[in-house]
Design a protein around this motif. Structure first.
Motif, PDB file in Angstrom:
ATOM      1  N   GLY A  40       0.808  -1.228   0.000  1.00  0.00           N
ATOM      2  CA  GLY A  40       0.000   0.000   0.000  1.00  0.00           C
ATOM      3  C   GLY A  40       0.832   1.263   0.000  1.00  0.00           C
ATOM      4  O   GLY A  40       1.908   1.345  -0.609  1.00  0.00           O
ATOM      5  N   GLY A  41       0.335   2.258   0.752  1.00  0.00           N
ATOM      6  CA  GLY A  41       0.900   3.608   0.718  1.00  0.00           C
ATOM      7  C   GLY A  41       2.377   3.671   1.046  1.00  0.00           C
ATOM      8  O   GLY A  41       3.114   4.492   0.498  1.00  0.00           O
ATOM      9  N   ARG A  44       4.445   3.003  -2.077  1.00  0.00           N
ATOM     10  CA  ARG A  44       4.378   4.209  -2.918  1.00  0.00           C
ATOM     11  C   ARG A  44       5.317   5.295  -2.366  1.00  0.00           C
ATOM     12  O   ARG A  44       6.112   5.876  -3.103  1.00  0.00           O
ATOM     13  N   ASP A  56       1.905  -1.064   6.811  1.00  0.00           N
ATOM     14  CA  ASP A  56       0.872  -2.040   6.467  1.00  0.00           C
ATOM     15  C   ASP A  56       1.548  -3.284   5.913  1.00  0.00           C
ATOM     16  O   ASP A  56       2.358  -3.194   4.982  1.00  0.00           O
ATOM     17  N   ARG A 131      -7.739  -5.762  -5.042  1.00  0.00           N
ATOM     18  CA  ARG A 131      -8.950  -5.261  -4.390  1.00  0.00           C
ATOM     19  C   ARG A 131      -8.787  -3.795  -3.995  1.00  0.00           C
ATOM     20  O   ARG A 131      -9.690  -3.181  -3.451  1.00  0.00           O
ATOM     21  N   ARG A 132      -7.630  -3.222  -4.231  1.00  0.00           N
ATOM     22  CA  ARG A 132      -7.311  -1.912  -3.654  1.00  0.00           C
ATOM     23  C   ARG A 132      -7.784  -0.737  -4.508  1.00  0.00           C
ATOM     24  O   ARG A 132      -8.370  -0.928  -5.565  1.00  0.00           O
ATOM     25  N   ASP A 133      -7.537   0.480  -4.001  1.00  0.00           N
ATOM     26  CA  ASP A 133      -8.146   1.657  -4.631  1.00  0.00           C
ATOM     27  C   ASP A 133      -7.448   2.117  -5.908  1.00  0.00           C
ATOM     28  O   ASP A 133      -8.049   2.186  -6.972  1.00  0.00           O
ATOM     29  N   ASN A 137      -1.305   2.506  -5.105  1.00  0.00           N
ATOM     30  CA  ASN A 137      -1.430   1.903  -3.770  1.00  0.00           C
ATOM     31  C   ASN A 137      -1.525   0.383  -3.859  1.00  0.00           C
ATOM     32  O   ASN A 137      -1.765  -0.274  -2.843  1.00  0.00           O
ATOM     33  N   ASP A 177     -16.855   1.617  -3.510  1.00  0.00           N
ATOM     34  CA  ASP A 177     -16.451   2.356  -2.319  1.00  0.00           C
ATOM     35  C   ASP A 177     -16.280   3.846  -2.642  1.00  0.00           C
ATOM     36  O   ASP A 177     -15.207   4.288  -3.052  1.00  0.00           O
ATOM     37  N   THR A 179     -15.860   6.301  -0.821  1.00  0.00           N
ATOM     38  CA  THR A 179     -14.863   7.074  -0.046  1.00  0.00           C
ATOM     39  C   THR A 179     -13.589   7.239  -0.888  1.00  0.00           C
ATOM     40  O   THR A 179     -12.775   8.109  -0.625  1.00  0.00           O
ATOM     41  N   ARG A 180     -13.444   6.409  -1.897  1.00  0.00           N
ATOM     42  CA  ARG A 180     -12.244   6.507  -2.742  1.00  0.00           C
ATOM     43  C   ARG A 180     -12.212   7.815  -3.535  1.00  0.00           C
ATOM     44  O   ARG A 180     -11.151   8.233  -3.994  1.00  0.00           O
ATOM     45  N   ARG A 183     -10.338   9.979  -1.371  1.00  0.00           N
ATOM     46  CA  ARG A 183      -8.949   9.524  -1.365  1.00  0.00           C
ATOM     47  C   ARG A 183      -8.216   9.983  -2.636  1.00  0.00           C
ATOM     48  O   ARG A 183      -7.062  10.386  -2.582  1.00  0.00           O
ATOM     49  N   TYR A 187      -4.764  12.109  -2.467  1.00  0.00           N
ATOM     50  CA  TYR A 187      -3.488  11.654  -3.036  1.00  0.00           C
ATOM     51  C   TYR A 187      -3.019  12.587  -4.141  1.00  0.00           C
ATOM     52  O   TYR A 187      -1.836  12.900  -4.231  1.00  0.00           O
ATOM     53  N   ARG A 190      -1.795  15.792  -2.417  1.00  0.00           N
ATOM     54  CA  ARG A 190      -0.650  15.550  -1.518  1.00  0.00           C
ATOM     55  C   ARG A 190       0.610  15.183  -2.298  1.00  0.00           C
ATOM     56  O   ARG A 190       1.711  15.627  -2.011  1.00  0.00           O
TER      57      ARG A 190
HETATM   58  N1  CTP Z   1      -7.353   0.981   0.618  1.00  0.00           N
HETATM   59  C1  CTP Z   1      -8.244   0.809  -0.426  1.00  0.00           C
HETATM   60  N2  CTP Z   1      -9.475   1.403  -0.405  1.00  0.00           N
HETATM   61  C2  CTP Z   1      -9.834   2.180   0.650  1.00  0.00           C
HETATM   62  C3  CTP Z   1      -8.950   2.333   1.733  1.00  0.00           C
HETATM   63  C4  CTP Z   1      -7.704   1.729   1.673  1.00  0.00           C
HETATM   64  O1  CTP Z   1      -7.919   0.131  -1.378  1.00  0.00           O
HETATM   65  N3  CTP Z   1     -11.019   2.755   0.671  1.00  0.00           N
HETATM   66  C5  CTP Z   1      -6.022   0.314   0.560  1.00  0.00           C
HETATM   67  C6  CTP Z   1      -4.969   1.058  -0.233  1.00  0.00           C
HETATM   68  O2  CTP Z   1      -4.154   0.112  -0.876  1.00  0.00           O
HETATM   69  C7  CTP Z   1      -4.165   1.784   0.817  1.00  0.00           C
HETATM   70  C8  CTP Z   1      -4.200   0.770   1.974  1.00  0.00           C
HETATM   71  O3  CTP Z   1      -5.489   0.150   1.865  1.00  0.00           O
HETATM   72  O4  CTP Z   1      -2.857   2.057   0.386  1.00  0.00           O
HETATM   73  C9  CTP Z   1      -4.044   1.338   3.350  1.00  0.00           C
HETATM   74  O5  CTP Z   1      -5.047   2.329   3.604  1.00  0.00           O
HETATM   75  P1  CTP Z   1      -4.631   3.714   4.210  1.00  0.00           P
HETATM   76  O6  CTP Z   1      -3.781   3.512   5.404  1.00  0.00           O
HETATM   77  O7  CTP Z   1      -5.854   4.552   4.331  1.00  0.00           O
HETATM   78  O8  CTP Z   1      -3.790   4.249   2.975  1.00  0.00           O
HETATM   79  P2  CTP Z   1      -2.319   4.756   2.838  1.00  0.00           P
HETATM   80  O9  CTP Z   1      -2.059   4.850   1.362  1.00  0.00           O
HETATM   81  O10 CTP Z   1      -1.366   3.998   3.670  1.00  0.00           O
HETATM   82  O11 CTP Z   1      -2.627   6.172   3.394  1.00  0.00           O
HETATM   83  P3  CTP Z   1      -1.847   7.390   3.796  1.00  0.00           P
HETATM   84  O12 CTP Z   1      -0.647   7.494   2.943  1.00  0.00           O
HETATM   85  O13 CTP Z   1      -2.892   8.448   3.546  1.00  0.00           O
HETATM   86  O14 CTP Z   1      -1.584   7.170   5.262  1.00  0.00           O
END
Ligand code: CTP
Length: 424
Positions: A40-41, A44, A56, A131-133, A137, A177, A179-180, A183, A187, A190
């Motif tokens: 994940g993040g 990146r 994570d 499955r991720r956003d 990530n 989802d 909420t993406r 997000r 991203y 940021r």
């Molecule tokens: N994730 C996702 N869909 C969401 C929330 C999270 O696919 N609605 C996945 C993403 O792969 C993300 C990981 O879960 O990288 C971890 O979530 P989060 O900690 O919120 O993301 P980070 O990228 O680690 O966030 P940040 O850099 O903002 O801390």
């Protein structure tokens, strides 16, 4: 697949390196663990050479045994199990860069309905990433000794990091989802990335699904934007893509609020207290709009006050322009107004005489209290009951207006007013 072992060692801080090293050791010792990946993040951010956040991890195999062992080796309490085979190791007080380590069991997710929580099932790392956003990530780096540092990148996230592009993995992502959408904005701003054109199209088409998110989930996402240092740009983008209106039709962040927020970010003088930020952000909403937002956010009391307080203050604030207003009158007008709204008005309101009164209230008037209390009045023979509070209130006003200064003068004043009450 490229090998990014250098990112795990020379490019990571000592604390991350220690955790990664322990993951390698534990995975080689536990037969029930087939694979351990940092995901994940953080991947990146390591590629971008940015300071990553919390760690994570995704485990194929027994994530429970793995997380228990990792917690014990870093000296953390036993992990908390949340949702589906997910374990949180609290690292506050152990590490300074990392507050927690989340260990998930590699899984795939399906969404029965838009904005519902997903149904999950144990799976491979590739499925876990799919499955991720966003592609950026959806990368993992292996922490197993046998393929230490190998990048797993089924959706070419690495390419999108290089192209500076936020791109969803599939067309249904925002419907699954919503909420993406928040997000994507966070991203893009940021990281200074663009949002891929198809992804922008999908956002537009999915905005209606924001309605299906619970108040708490929308509030959490809004709060995350509010707490980012680039919040002004994020709000601008949210407005542009229609996200603010999708949250609540009357929700807009006014030009004055944006100006205050950006000036303050530049001066680094911003109050980072959530109620203060919220009151500035909501400056300019009328009473109905503010109430709708409170309802949409299913807002707890403190949020509610910061959101509706501005409109409440706007109703009374013009009186403060009158000349010769006594401090007790100022206090009476502002007594029930939430302080974050008063602070917001000072920053974003017009430069009229009222502003000085607000500053005076905030810095001085609100703190002026009588020295005497109920016990003092009982001690001089004033009977118990509401009369005590009423006399203290008279003394408070007199003190505000400079008519009494010592404790004795306060007592004398209270006693002198007693007969008036007794004859009522
Ligand atoms: N994730 C996702 N869909 C969401 C929330 C999270 O696919 N609605 C996945 C993403 O792969 C993300 C990981 O879960 O990288 C971890 O979530 P989060 O900690 O919120 O993301 P980070 O990228 O680690 O966030 P940040 O850099 O903002 O801390």
């Amino acid at each position: 697949m490229p090998n990014l072992s250098q990112l795990l060692t020379s490019k990571s801080s000592d604390e991350y390196q220690r955790v990664f090293g322990l993951c390698r050791d534990i995975s080689s010792e536990l037969d029930s663990v087939d694979g351990v990946y940092v995901v994940g993040g953080i991947v990146r951010d390591l590629i971008l050479d940015r300071t990553p956040g919390d760690i994570d991890l995704s485990v194929t195999g027994d994530a429970k045994a793995f997380s228990a062992e990792l917690a014990s080796r870093i000296g953390a309490p036993s992990p908390d199990e949340s949702q589906f085979l997910t374990f949180k190791i609290g690292a506050t007080g152990i590490f300074s860069d990392v507050s927690s380590i989340d260990v998930v069991t590699a899984r795939s997710e399906t969404y029965a309905d838009s904005a519902a929580l997903p149904e999950v099932e144990v799976s491979s790392i590739n499925h876990d990433l799919k499955r991720r956003d966003f592609t950026v990530n959806a990368m993992a780096i292996s922490l197993m000794g046998s393929d230490w540092g190998t990048l797993v990148d089924p959706k070419n996230g690495f390419g999108d990091v290089m192209r500076k592009r936020i791109k969803v993995l599939h067309d249904g992502s925002f419907v699954d989802d919503p909420t993406r959408i928040f997000r994507a904005v966070r991203y893009a701003v940021r990281l200074g990335f663009g949002i891929d054109s198809r992804t922008i199209e999908l956002i537009s088409k999915s905005l209606a699904n924001v309605d299906r998110l619970s108040g708490t989930r929308v509030r959490n996402e809004f709060e995350l934007v509010l707490m980012e240092s680039n919040r002004v740009e994020m709000f601008r983008m949210s407005e542009e893509i229609g996200l603010l209106a999708a949250i609540s039709p009357g929700l807009r962040i006014g030009t004055k609020a944006l100006k205050v927020l950006s000036d303050q970010s530049e001066q680094e003088a911003i109050s980072t207290e959530l109620p203060d930020l919220l009151a500035i952000t909501m400056f300019g909403l009328n009473e109905d709009e503010a109430k709708q937002v409170v309802q949409r956010f299913d807002a707890p009391a403190a949020w509610g006050e910061s959101i509706t307080g501005n409109a409440q203050l706007a109703k009374h604030v013009a009186v403060l322009d009158q000349a010769n207003l006594a401090p007790s009158e100022v206090a009476e007008i502002l007594r029930t107004i939430p302080l974050p709204s008063i602070k917001a008005y000072i920053l974003a309101g017009p430069p009229l005489p009222r502003r000085e009164k607000l500053v005076e209230y905030l810095e001085k008037i609100q703190f002026i209290k009588p020295e005497i209390n109920g016990d003092d009045l009982l001690a001089v023979g004033i009977p118990q009951g509401p009369i005590i509070g009423q006399l203290i209130d008279i003394v408070r006003r007199a003190k505000l207006d400079g008519k009494v200064s010592t404790k004795q003068e306060e007592l004398d004043l209270a006693k002198s007013r007693l007969p008036g009450f007794l004859t009522k």
